[in-house]
Design a protein around this motif. Structure first.
Motif, PDB file in Angstrom:
ATOM      1  N   LEU A  86       0.827  -1.207   0.000  1.00 10.55           N
ATOM      2  CA  LEU A  86       0.000   0.000   0.000  1.00 10.55           C
ATOM      3  C   LEU A  86       0.867   1.265   0.000  1.00 10.55           C
ATOM      4  N   LEU A  87       1.954   1.193   0.717  1.00 13.68           N
ATOM      5  CA  LEU A  87       2.782   2.390   0.889  1.00 13.68           C
ATOM      6  C   LEU A  87       3.979   2.414  -0.051  1.00 13.68           C
ATOM      7  N   ASN A  88       3.958   1.535  -1.035  1.00 16.92           N
ATOM      8  CA  ASN A  88       5.029   1.545  -2.029  1.00 16.92           C
ATOM      9  C   ASN A  88       4.571   2.339  -3.252  1.00 16.92           C
ATOM     10  N   SER A  89       3.867   3.418  -3.014  1.00 16.94           N
ATOM     11  CA  SER A  89       3.351   4.217  -4.137  1.00 16.94           C
ATOM     12  C   SER A  89       4.114   5.527  -4.207  1.00 16.94           C
ATOM     13  N   ARG A  90       4.008   6.151  -5.343  1.00 17.60           N
ATOM     14  CA  ARG A  90       4.658   7.465  -5.503  1.00 17.60           C
ATOM     15  C   ARG A  90       3.595   8.545  -5.397  1.00 17.60           C
ATOM     16  N   ILE A  91       3.029   8.684  -4.214  1.00 15.57           N
ATOM     17  CA  ILE A  91       2.025   9.743  -4.027  1.00 15.57           C
ATOM     18  C   ILE A  91       2.598  10.812  -3.103  1.00 15.57           C
ATOM     19  N   ARG A  92       1.973  11.977  -3.136  1.00 18.10           N
ATOM     20  CA  ARG A  92       2.437  13.084  -2.275  1.00 18.10           C
ATOM     21  C   ARG A  92       2.321  12.714  -0.799  1.00 18.10           C
ATOM     22  N   GLY A  93       3.353  13.038  -0.051  1.00 17.32           N
ATOM     23  CA  GLY A  93       3.322  12.834   1.408  1.00 17.32           C
ATOM     24  C   GLY A  93       3.451  11.390   1.826  1.00 17.32           C
ATOM     25  N   ILE A  94       4.003  10.526   0.916  1.00 17.61           N
ATOM     26  CA  ILE A  94       4.113   9.095   1.256  1.00 17.61           C
ATOM     27  C   ILE A  94       4.992   8.880   2.493  1.00 17.61           C
ATOM     28  N   GLY A  95       6.003   9.749   2.638  1.00 20.51           N
ATOM     29  CA  GLY A  95       6.900   9.652   3.801  1.00 20.51           C
ATOM     30  C   GLY A  95       6.132   9.818   5.103  1.00 20.51           C
TER      31      GLY A  95
ATOM     32  N   THR B 286       1.712  -2.985  15.409  1.00 17.69           N
ATOM     33  CA  THR B 286       3.143  -2.681  15.225  1.00 17.69           C
ATOM     34  C   THR B 286       3.692  -3.319  13.948  1.00 17.69           C
ATOM     35  N   ALA B 287       2.797  -3.717  13.043  1.00 22.05           N
ATOM     36  CA  ALA B 287       3.259  -4.342  11.793  1.00 22.05           C
ATOM     37  C   ALA B 287       4.082  -3.372  10.950  1.00 22.05           C
ATOM     38  N   GLY B 288       4.038  -2.093  11.282  1.00 23.37           N
ATOM     39  CA  GLY B 288       4.832  -1.101  10.549  1.00 23.37           C
ATOM     40  C   GLY B 288       6.327  -1.367  10.625  1.00 23.37           C
ATOM     41  N   GLY B 289       6.756  -2.101  11.649  1.00 24.42           N
ATOM     42  CA  GLY B 289       8.177  -2.425  11.795  1.00 24.42           C
ATOM     43  C   GLY B 289       8.643  -3.326  10.666  1.00 24.42           C
ATOM     44  N   SER B 290       7.883  -4.399  10.400  1.00 29.75           N
ATOM     45  CA  SER B 290       8.262  -5.299   9.301  1.00 29.75           C
ATOM     46  C   SER B 290       8.008  -4.628   7.959  1.00 29.75           C
ATOM     47  N   MET B 291       7.012  -3.730   7.937  1.00 30.49           N
ATOM     48  CA  MET B 291       6.701  -3.005   6.694  1.00 30.49           C
ATOM     49  C   MET B 291       7.929  -2.268   6.159  1.00 30.49           C
ATOM     50  N   ILE B 292       8.715  -1.688   7.059  1.00 35.86           N
ATOM     51  CA  ILE B 292       9.904  -0.928   6.654  1.00 35.86           C
ATOM     52  C   ILE B 292      10.891  -1.846   5.943  1.00 35.86           C
ATOM     53  N   ILE B 293      11.032  -3.066   6.461  1.00 35.41           N
ATOM     54  CA  ILE B 293      11.966  -4.024   5.847  1.00 35.41           C
ATOM     55  C   ILE B 293      11.459  -4.425   4.455  1.00 35.41           C
ATOM     56  N   TYR B 294      10.148  -4.677   4.352  1.00 33.80           N
ATOM     57  CA  TYR B 294       9.577  -5.033   3.035  1.00 33.80           C
ATOM     58  C   TYR B 294       9.771  -3.897   2.040  1.00 33.80           C
ATOM     59  N   LEU B 295       9.511  -2.690   2.519  1.00 29.88           N
ATOM     60  CA  LEU B 295       9.636  -1.522   1.619  1.00 29.88           C
ATOM     61  C   LEU B 295      11.071  -1.388   1.111  1.00 29.88           C
ATOM     62  N   ALA B 296      12.033  -1.609   2.009  1.00 24.66           N
ATOM     63  CA  ALA B 296      13.435  -1.493   1.612  1.00 24.66           C
ATOM     64  C   ALA B 296      13.744  -2.498   0.515  1.00 24.66           C
ATOM     65  N   GLN B 297      13.218  -3.728   0.689  1.00 25.92           N
ATOM     66  CA  GLN B 297      13.485  -4.747  -0.323  1.00 25.92           C
ATOM     67  C   GLN B 297      12.769  -4.416  -1.638  1.00 25.92           C
ATOM     68  N   MET B 298      11.591  -3.866  -1.542  1.00 28.66           N
ATOM     69  CA  MET B 298      10.846  -3.509  -2.768  1.00 28.66           C
ATOM     70  C   MET B 298      11.613  -2.515  -3.626  1.00 28.66           C
ATOM     71  N   GLN B 299      12.369  -1.639  -2.946  1.00 25.61           N
ATOM     72  CA  GLN B 299      13.123  -0.634  -3.697  1.00 25.61           C
ATOM     73  C   GLN B 299      14.218  -1.293  -4.543  1.00 25.61           C
ATOM     74  N   ASP B 300      14.647  -2.505  -4.156  1.00 27.19           N
ATOM     75  CA  ASP B 300      15.741  -3.190  -4.861  1.00 27.19           C
ATOM     76  C   ASP B 300      15.265  -3.953  -6.091  1.00 27.19           C
ATOM     77  N   ILE B 301      13.960  -4.092  -6.229  1.00 29.30           N
ATOM     78  CA  ILE B 301      13.467  -4.881  -7.373  1.00 29.30           C
ATOM     79  C   ILE B 301      13.627  -4.044  -8.651  1.00 29.30           C
ATOM     80  N   PRO B 302      14.383  -4.572  -9.636  1.00 33.81           N
ATOM     81  CA  PRO B 302      14.620  -3.784 -10.857  1.00 33.81           C
ATOM     82  C   PRO B 302      13.316  -3.405 -11.562  1.00 33.81           C
ATOM     83  N   LYS B 303      13.261  -2.167 -12.006  1.00 34.66           N
ATOM     84  CA  LYS B 303      12.044  -1.651 -12.664  1.00 34.66           C
ATOM     85  C   LYS B 303      11.766  -2.386 -13.980  1.00 34.66           C
TER      86      LYS B 303
END
Lengths: 435, 308
Positions: free
Chosen positions: B103-112, B180-197
């Motif tokens: 859900l949070l792997n989107s390029r929308i305003r204020g995603i941070g 507190t699932a947001g903790g693992s979410m950060i790890i998933y998000l980091a890995q998602m960034q590594d997937i080649p476009k």
């Protein structure tokens, strides 16, 4: 510019370090470490510090360094400190399990210290000022290994405003269980839709305990050899009386009443929602601190109609010496005598809000305050719970897990007692296997 | 000064580097020895003793273990409660964490800001969290039952008792843990960034929709982090204690009396440090066995860039 900045930074750093260091130079004096429950920032911190300072100023040889811990942290810390052999020289503990530490050799023998004073012709502690029951809990193999430090007792609090609103006066305060039921029903205030606005009384609220009610009938959880009982018709009768006291209301309604009180964050009695409740002097101190605006009084807990015994659960703290080093013990003993002294006990009662163990001192402290006077009088009827080595927590988690099932209606009173008894028996067998 | 041979200089250099290496690692090594290895060895020894934390420990052989396995009902109750918690909390935690990350792997305003909001519960003290959820889950006045009230009316059912009901209490604690699932979410998000476009572009050209791209590209390439969170979740799940201590006190009817809670009570309440140490070693072995079994799933993990 940078140099200009360094000066204030160093100043702040230096002042911070200076503020952290609370250690006075004690010269050649012998240091005595004292642990208490008045940490920095607590209401009682300044006065506790002053009490210690007054002792230090009277001394040439000894210097007491006090360390305060929050009540909830205190027990883990003192337990670990004793286990690791790094206990302070003197500290508070719980009176009901002094025997555990005495058997384990962790405590100095107080009887020997008193005898040594007498042999030297010096003033020593007068044991007459303490309650015999409390002294018994501090005794192991006929010797004292601690002294009672504070005493707690439980009484019936009644809300006079609610009494008056229902046409009752202080003369109507119940003294027996049947009167308690009658008055409680008169005080109940329930909406047409069943919502409980005011509950007259519930024996499971506040500090009403099953073992407390059993004692009033001359019964207990354990026999003299510490075998679990709980298997007689009288045990069942008392538990059924507790569980069924308010059975005219559904458990859901009673739970809702309890939750409302929980959400208020204060005692339902202090909030004017309970007509009567069993509680300790702690509730009086809490209501006084928070300026509770209700008109109330206290009375002895009503007793069973036939052969009822006036008795209540009275817990308390002990004061103990942990060091066998003769040089330290002597000074620690002097400090302990100072803490148990008539005047200091009154100061400690005012500081800590506890009823202290020195009864004559407490009588003076309570004089002119009817609530406190009643509590000091009731201390004479207070009994601490027995220490059961195989189930030290017998009155709390070991019992409550089954009691709660009875309250929730998942188990009958008989099933509750049977399950609890089986658990105690298993604990005893396992404990014996370990010996 | 005598000239050293090339080999001699190298040996000297290696030795010197070793010394420096150990010097830099020494704070951690000392910490490991003093604060981890020593207590572990001490607890292993204590597990064969009777120790009330006042008297000296007395050797009693395997008695503590025998009692736990053969004559302590609460040992099995607490172990079952813990296994139940792990079986429920680990998969649910993975699912919610992955869903949040997708859900949070989107390029929308204020995603941070959104990512921070979902991560925030991880920095809340467990005591504050417990008290907060205690209010929310209150059966009669809690917000959750107020929201669910129309559902209860629709199905003509009583409100759920949540932590006050023995049949719901374990699940309530699991549900609360999902906060507190947001903790693992950060790890998933980091890995998602590594997937080649390029993978997504190629899939898109081949006509794959967003769900198919997630199923065939994102999830397979996230398996290393899913696997990591799976293993860590199992280990953390077996240690569940604090939240039950704060919220339910192990009740109602011991339904949330977890293994860690019983271990704590054995030590603090019953003064049976030897038995508590034995429980700690049993827990270590149970966790170890289940973790080893879980590690067999490693064969299904796809590591990007790894050669067959």
């Amino acid at each position: 510019m940078k140099k200009l900045l360094i000066v204030p930074v160093l100043l702040v750093f230096g002042l911070t370090l200076a503020a952290c260091g609370d250690r006075e130079d004690i010269g050649d004096k012998t240091e005595i470490r004292f642990w208490h429950m008045s940490p920095t920032g607590s209401e009682s911190y300044s006065e506790m510090r002053q009490i210690i300072r007054d002792f230090n100023e009277s001394q040439d040889e000894y210097h007491v360094r006090g360390t305060g811990f929050n009540f909830w942290d205190y027990w883990d810390r003192i337990g670990v400190a004793i286990a690791s052999g790094d206990a302070p020289n003197i500290a508070f503990h719980t009176l009901d399990n002094v025997v555990l530490r005495a058997q384990g050799g962790a405590l100095a023998n107080i009887s020997e210290l008193i005898a040594a004073d007498i042999a030297k012709g010096e003033d020593t502690l007068d044991l007459e000022v303490y309650l015999e029951n409390q002294l018994e809990f501090a005794t192991h193999d006929d010797d004292l290994y601690a002294l009672p430090f504070s005493g707690t007792t439980r009484m019936l609090f009644y809300n006079l405003d609610i009494f008056e609103a229902n046409g009752l006066t202080e003369d109507d305060v119940p003294t027996t269980w049947s009167e308690l039921e009658t008055v409680a029903r008169q005080l109940d205030d329930v909406d047409a839709d069943g919502r409980i606005n005011i509950l007259g009384f519930d024996p499971t609220f506040g500090e009403g305990t099953y073992h407390g009610f059993l004692w009033q009938k001359g019964l207990d959880f354990f026999d003299e050899d510490l075998n679990p009982t709980l298997d007689t018709d009288e045990h069942l009768e008392v538990l059924e009386w507790m569980l069924d006291f308010n059975d005219i209301y559904s458990r859901s309604r009673l739970d809702a009443f309890g939750e409302e009180s929980q959400m208020l964050g204060i005692s339902p009695f202090a909030a004017g929602r309970l007509g009567m409740v069993i509680s300790s002097d702690g509730l009086y101190q809490t209501m006084r601190s928070y300026g509770a605006d209700i008109n109330y009084g206290v009375a002895p807990i009503p007793v069973p109609d036939e052969d009822g015994i006036r008795v209540n659960w009275g817990s308390g703290f002990s004061i103990e010496i942990y060091d066998d080093d003769p040089e330290k013990v002597e000074g620690t003993w002097e400090f302990l005598k100072y803490l148990q002294d008539y005047d200091t006990q009154i100061r400690l009662a005012e500081t800590l809000g506890f009823l202290m163990s020195n009864i004559p001192a407490m009588e003076e402290y309570a004089e002119g305050n009817p609530i406190l006077e009643a509590f000091v009088e009731e201390l004479h009827y207070a009994v601490d719970k027995v220490y059961v080595p195989y189930a030290p927590n017998w009155h709390a988690m070991d019992w409550m897990q089954y009691f709660e099932e009875g309250l929730a209606g998942r188990k009958s009173a008989a099933e509750v007692l049977e399950a609890a008894r089986d658990n105690y028996i298993q604990k005893r067998e396992n404990y014996e296997r370990m010996q | 000064m005598a000239k050293k041979t090339k080999d001699g200089s190298l040996t000297l250099l290696i030795k010197r580097e070793k010394k420096v290496g150990f010097a830099f690692a020494s704070p951690w090594l000392i910490g490991l020895a003093v604060f981890t290895a020593f207590p572990m060895l001490a607890s292993f020894f204590l597990s064969f003793t009777r120790y009330d934390m006042v008297s000296s420990p007395r050797f009693i052989g395997l008695t503590n273990y025998r009692i736990l396995f053969f004559s302590d009902n609460l040992f099995w109750t607490s172990l079952w409660n813990t296994l139940y918690h792990v079986m429920l909390a680990v998969p649910l935690g993975l699912i919610v964490g992955i869903l949040l990350a997708l859900l949070l792997n989107s390029r929308i305003r204020g995603i941070g800001v959104y990512r921070t909001i979902f991560y925030l519960p991880n920095v809340v003290s467990i005591v504050a969290m417990g008290l907060l959820w205690l209010w929310l889950f209150q059966p009669h006045f809690g917000l959750i039952n107020q929201v669910l009230d129309p559902v209860y009316s629709l199905f003509n059912m009583d409100p759920i008792g949540w932590y006050r009901d023995a049949s719901w209490s374990k699940f309530t604690i699991v549900l609360m843990g999902l906060w507190t699932a947001g903790g693992s979410m950060i790890i998933y998000l980091a890995q998602m960034q590594d997937i080649p476009k390029e993978y997504y572009e190629a899939a898109e050209i081949d006509g794959a929709g967003s769900l198919r791209r997630i199923y065939h590209i994102t999830l397979p390439l996230m398996t290393p982090s899913i696997f990591f969170n799976f293993i860590m979740g199992i280990i953390a799940g077996f240690q569940v204690f604090a939240i039950a201590h704060i919220m339910t006190g192990g009740g109602p009817a011991r339904s949330t009396y977890y293994f860690g809670y019983y271990l704590f009570d054995k030590m603090i309440m019953d003064h049976q440090m030897g038995s508590a140490s034995a429980m700690a070693w049993v827990l270590l072995f149970v966790t170890l066995i289940i973790t080893i079994l879980a590690l067999r799933l490693n064969r299904y993990v796809f590591y990007l860039g790894e050669q067959d």
